[in-house]
Scaffold this motif. Structure first.
Motif, PDB file in Angstrom:
ATOM      1  N   ILE A   1       1.990   1.607  -1.130  1.00  0.00           N
ATOM      2  CA  ILE A   1       2.309   1.258   0.252  1.00  0.00           C
ATOM      3  C   ILE A   1       3.018  -0.089   0.272  1.00  0.00           C
ATOM      4  O   ILE A   1       2.575  -1.033  -0.379  1.00  0.00           O
ATOM      5  CB  ILE A   1       1.018   1.183   1.098  1.00  0.00           C
ATOM      6  CG1 ILE A   1       0.297   2.533   1.052  1.00  0.00           C
ATOM      7  CG2 ILE A   1       1.329   0.754   2.532  1.00  0.00           C
ATOM      8  CD1 ILE A   1      -1.132   2.479   1.536  1.00  0.00           C
ATOM      9  N   TYR A   2       4.091  -0.175   1.037  1.00  0.00           N
ATOM     10  CA  TYR A   2       4.822  -1.421   1.248  1.00  0.00           C
ATOM     11  C   TYR A   2       4.743  -1.744   2.743  1.00  0.00           C
ATOM     12  O   TYR A   2       5.096  -0.910   3.585  1.00  0.00           O
ATOM     13  CB  TYR A   2       6.284  -1.286   0.824  1.00  0.00           C
ATOM     14  CG  TYR A   2       7.105  -2.507   1.166  1.00  0.00           C
ATOM     15  CD1 TYR A   2       6.948  -3.693   0.459  1.00  0.00           C
ATOM     16  CD2 TYR A   2       8.008  -2.483   2.223  1.00  0.00           C
ATOM     17  CE1 TYR A   2       7.683  -4.820   0.776  1.00  0.00           C
ATOM     18  CE2 TYR A   2       8.751  -3.604   2.546  1.00  0.00           C
ATOM     19  CZ  TYR A   2       8.578  -4.772   1.825  1.00  0.00           C
ATOM     20  OH  TYR A   2       9.297  -5.892   2.153  1.00  0.00           O
TER      21      TYR A   2
ATOM     22  N   VAL B   1      -3.383   2.815  -3.563  1.00  0.00           N
ATOM     23  CA  VAL B   1      -4.569   3.621  -3.284  1.00  0.00           C
ATOM     24  C   VAL B   1      -4.654   4.697  -4.365  1.00  0.00           C
ATOM     25  O   VAL B   1      -3.788   5.576  -4.436  1.00  0.00           O
ATOM     26  CB  VAL B   1      -4.505   4.271  -1.886  1.00  0.00           C
ATOM     27  CG1 VAL B   1      -5.760   5.096  -1.617  1.00  0.00           C
ATOM     28  CG2 VAL B   1      -4.305   3.213  -0.802  1.00  0.00           C
ATOM     29  N   PRO B   2      -5.692   4.647  -5.227  1.00  0.00           N
ATOM     30  CA  PRO B   2      -5.841   5.665  -6.273  1.00  0.00           C
ATOM     31  C   PRO B   2      -6.138   7.049  -5.687  1.00  0.00           C
ATOM     32  O   PRO B   2      -6.556   7.163  -4.528  1.00  0.00           O
ATOM     33  CB  PRO B   2      -7.035   5.163  -7.091  1.00  0.00           C
ATOM     34  CG  PRO B   2      -7.151   3.709  -6.760  1.00  0.00           C
ATOM     35  CD  PRO B   2      -6.683   3.583  -5.347  1.00  0.00           C
TER      36      PRO B   2
ATOM     37  N   GLY C   1       7.693   8.325   2.692  1.00  0.00           N
ATOM     38  CA  GLY C   1       7.892   8.332   4.136  1.00  0.00           C
ATOM     39  C   GLY C   1       7.476   7.011   4.749  1.00  0.00           C
ATOM     40  O   GLY C   1       7.218   6.022   4.054  1.00  0.00           O
ATOM     41  N   ARG C   2       7.399   7.034   6.067  1.00  0.00           N
ATOM     42  CA  ARG C   2       7.052   5.840   6.826  1.00  0.00           C
ATOM     43  C   ARG C   2       5.898   6.186   7.749  1.00  0.00           C
ATOM     44  O   ARG C   2       5.824   7.299   8.268  1.00  0.00           O
ATOM     45  CB  ARG C   2       8.280   5.410   7.633  1.00  0.00           C
ATOM     46  CG  ARG C   2       8.141   4.101   8.344  1.00  0.00           C
ATOM     47  CD  ARG C   2       9.432   3.712   9.025  1.00  0.00           C
ATOM     48  NE  ARG C   2       9.693   4.615  10.142  1.00  0.00           N
ATOM     49  CZ  ARG C   2      10.894   5.078  10.483  1.00  0.00           C
ATOM     50  NH1 ARG C   2      11.957   4.743   9.784  1.00  0.00           N
ATOM     51  NH2 ARG C   2      11.044   5.875  11.510  1.00  0.00           N
TER      52      ARG C   2
ATOM     53  N   VAL D   1       5.892   1.657   4.498  1.00  0.00           N
ATOM     54  CA  VAL D   1       6.584   2.705   3.746  1.00  0.00           C
ATOM     55  C   VAL D   1       5.627   3.171   2.672  1.00  0.00           C
ATOM     56  O   VAL D   1       4.987   2.358   1.992  1.00  0.00           O
ATOM     57  CB  VAL D   1       7.902   2.174   3.135  1.00  0.00           C
ATOM     58  CG1 VAL D   1       8.495   3.192   2.169  1.00  0.00           C
ATOM     59  CG2 VAL D   1       8.892   1.842   4.239  1.00  0.00           C
ATOM     60  N   ILE D   2       5.523   4.486   2.515  1.00  0.00           N
ATOM     61  CA  ILE D   2       4.564   5.080   1.591  1.00  0.00           C
ATOM     62  C   ILE D   2       5.295   5.930   0.565  1.00  0.00           C
ATOM     63  O   ILE D   2       6.204   6.690   0.903  1.00  0.00           O
ATOM     64  CB  ILE D   2       3.560   5.971   2.351  1.00  0.00           C
ATOM     65  CG1 ILE D   2       2.754   5.118   3.326  1.00  0.00           C
ATOM     66  CG2 ILE D   2       2.644   6.713   1.398  1.00  0.00           C
ATOM     67  CD1 ILE D   2       1.839   5.906   4.203  1.00  0.00           C
TER      68      ILE D   2
END
Length: 158
Positions: A80-81, A110-111, A58-59, A130-131
């Motif tokens: 994450i971008y 992110v772990p 998602g965003r 964006v995730i």
């Protein structure tokens, strides 16, 4: 010589082993996903939207001069971008707060179970990322602080 079975028969036969590609338009993203104060999450790919089993995407938007609440994403690995803005990702390392300052085009990992928060220090520019997560749903566990105790499952046998 092979017999031509026709387009309809080929389509019916392929349906048994071919899946379909899903198209989610940016304007159709859903907001009925887990939220954290200070940010808005928009769900695109999930079990609810397309039937995914191992992926959520998602965003997220963080308003100018805003920070999210502290949270983690459970068992999910999170990639994450950074699309726009200069979001800062904050996590605890011992007694210190560590800050990862980003710019458009950067990636952040992110772990699972790592408490963190997103901040947008810009006074006038929204940060958009964006995730992608390794679970089908957007797991969000809101926390009172970065140092809050996090319940983690016991590691299974190797």
């Amino acid at each position: 010589m092979a017999k031509d079975i026709g387009t309809d028969a080929r389509a019916r036969g392929a349906a048994a082993w071919h899946g379909r590609i899903e198209h989610i338009r940016g304007a159709e993203l859903r907001t009925d996903t887990a939220q954290t104060s200070g940010m808005r999450r928009f769900e695109a790919v999930s079990g609810k939207t397309v039937g995914s089993r191992r992926l959520w995407m998602g965003r997220t938007h963080v308003a100018p001069a805003t920070g999210s609440g502290d949270h983690h994403h459970g068992e999910a690995e999170t990639a994450i971008y950074v699309v726009s803005g200069h979001p800062v990702f904050v996590f605890a390392d011992g007694d210190a707060e560590m800050r990862v300052e980003t710019e458009p085009g950067d990636y952040v990992f992110v772990p699972p179970y790592v408490p963190h928060r997103e901040e947008n220090p810009s006074p006038d520019e929204e940060a958009v990322v964006v995730i992608a997560r390794s679970t089908q749903e957007g797991i969000v566990v809101n926390l009172p602080s970065l140092w809050a105790e996090v319940e983690r499952p016991e590691p299974g046998p190797a």
